[in-house]
Scaffold this active site. Structure first.
Site, PDB file in Angstrom:
ATOM      1  N   ASP A 166     -10.794   2.918   3.596  1.00 11.10           N
ATOM      2  CA  ASP A 166     -11.125   1.497   3.404  1.00 11.10           C
ATOM      3  C   ASP A 166     -12.624   1.306   3.155  1.00 11.10           C
ATOM      4  OD1 ASP A 166      -9.007  -0.301   3.331  1.00 11.10           O
ATOM      5  OD2 ASP A 166      -8.704  -0.233   5.511  1.00 11.10           O
ATOM      6  N   LYS A 215       0.843  -1.203   0.000  1.00 11.86           N
ATOM      7  CA  LYS A 215       0.000   0.000   0.000  1.00 11.86           C
ATOM      8  C   LYS A 215       0.875   1.249   0.000  1.00 11.86           C
ATOM      9  CE  LYS A 215      -3.856  -2.450   2.070  1.00 11.86           C
ATOM     10  NZ  LYS A 215      -4.633  -2.814   3.252  1.00 11.86           N
ATOM     11  N   GLN A 265      -4.657  -1.390   9.343  1.00 13.54           N
ATOM     12  CA  GLN A 265      -4.541  -2.712   8.727  1.00 13.54           C
ATOM     13  C   GLN A 265      -5.188  -3.767   9.628  1.00 13.54           C
ATOM     14  OE1 GLN A 265      -3.280  -3.419   5.603  1.00 13.54           O
ATOM     15  NE2 GLN A 265      -4.026  -5.477   6.008  1.00 13.54           N
TER      16      GLN A 265
END
Ligand code: NAP
Length: 282
Positions: free
Chosen positions: A119, A52, A96
């Site tokens: 997200d 990422k 995460q």
């Protein structure tokens, strides 16, 4: 022979488009910053986080790393998120997952400012998707819509079966397909006569997390098959939820694992980071 949908190539197209947008924003003095929080040292999470951050670098946005010990308390994590929510120069916040067992993931997701939730997991963003309002969409299903569209596969009017009903893949996937005017069926572990259900699909999206579970008996001839699964096979090689070699001859198009859906998830995360600029000024 089925068309093999090349997620690497399509994700690169998207990243290159984003790179241009980021250049334009920089010319207007706008710099995008993503804060990436990793708790503990799970190796798989480490790989995802590194990829990422590499993606951010590629399109020209800044990433700030917060690598926290696995023993951190929930309150300490919530305090950090609050600090990042309040920082004007931070556009996006990514935590995460999975988090260590002593931390309540839902509480953490809810604590992120929905306008920075790149997200797309915050209940406000999930709700917005449900009623067709602007918001961040979960990256993996958003990436699948891009894979289909950019491969010239029509979604409108098609019978789509989504196998799996998780909050991050199956459910948002079905809402996105509905938005594209497909007829959508969601199947899961309690679905009866699963093969009959999946054999109705013009487009079958598989997100079950069971290696090579889907064989040709589940497929209608000419179907498009999208494999979300990331598993290890008996030789420790990456494989999907679909038995690729067995199913491919029957399909009109199929995604491989690796190189299908996976790269799209990061491309859509970067897309969401760029979108923060528009959403935060709404
Ligand atoms: P999940 O939360 O474990 O959900 C799995 C879903 O599959 C559940 O809805 C479950 O049904 C259903 N299921 C399990 N076994 C089944 C069976 N035998 N028959 C029918 N349905 C069954 O998984 P997830 O987070 O959605 O992830 C799915 C897979 O995608 C995993 O391999 C994951 O690693 C991968 N993934 C990949 C990406 C990417 O970027 N490529 C992103 C996210 C996830 P119930 O609800 O009834 O239990």
């Amino acid at each position: 022979m089925a068309v093999i949908i090349d997620g690497k190539k399509i994700s690169l197209q998207i990243k290159d488009e984003l790179k241009e947008k980021v250049e334009e924003l920089k010319k207007k003095g706008i710099m995008i910053t993503l804060a990436v929080i990793q708790v503990g040292d799970d190796p798989a999470s480490g790989v995802y986080v590194r990829n990422k951050k590499k993606g951010c670098e590629y399109i020209g946005i800044r990433s700030l790393s917060y690598e926290l010990s696995g023993g951190i308390s929930q309150q300490e994590l919530l305090d950090l998120i609050k600090e990042l929510n309040d920082k004007k120069e931070v556009n996006g916040i990514l935590v995460q997952l999975p988090l260590p067992a002593h931390i309540d993931e839902d509480a953490v997701i809810k604590s992120i400012d929905p306008a920075k939730d790149v997200d797309g997991f915050h209940p406000q963003n999930v709700g917005a998707l449900c009623i067709g309002q602007p918001g961040f969409v979960s990256c993996t299903p958003a990436g699948i819509i891009q894979l289909l569209k950019r491969s010239g596969i029509q979604i409108e009017g098609k019978e789509c079966v989504v196998l799996g009903r998780s909050n991050i893949v199956g459910k948002p996937m079905s809402l996105l397909l509905l938005k594209e005017n497909a007829t959508v069926t969601i199947a899961h572990s309690r679905t009866k006569n699963l093969k009959e259900v999946t054999r109705r699909a013009d487009i079958l999206i598989v997100a079950v997390g069971k290696r090579k579970m889907i064989t040709k008996e589940y497929i209608k001839e000419g179907a498009v098959v999208i494999d979300v699964g990331i598993n290890r096979d008996e030789n420790n090689k990456l494989c999907g939820d679909v038995d690729f070699g067995n199913v491919e001859p029957l399909c009109s198009a199929i995604t491989p694992v690796p190189g299908g859906v996976g790269p799209m998830t990061i491309a859509m995360l970067l897309h969401n980071c760029v979108e923060t600029v528009g959403l935060q000024s709404l």
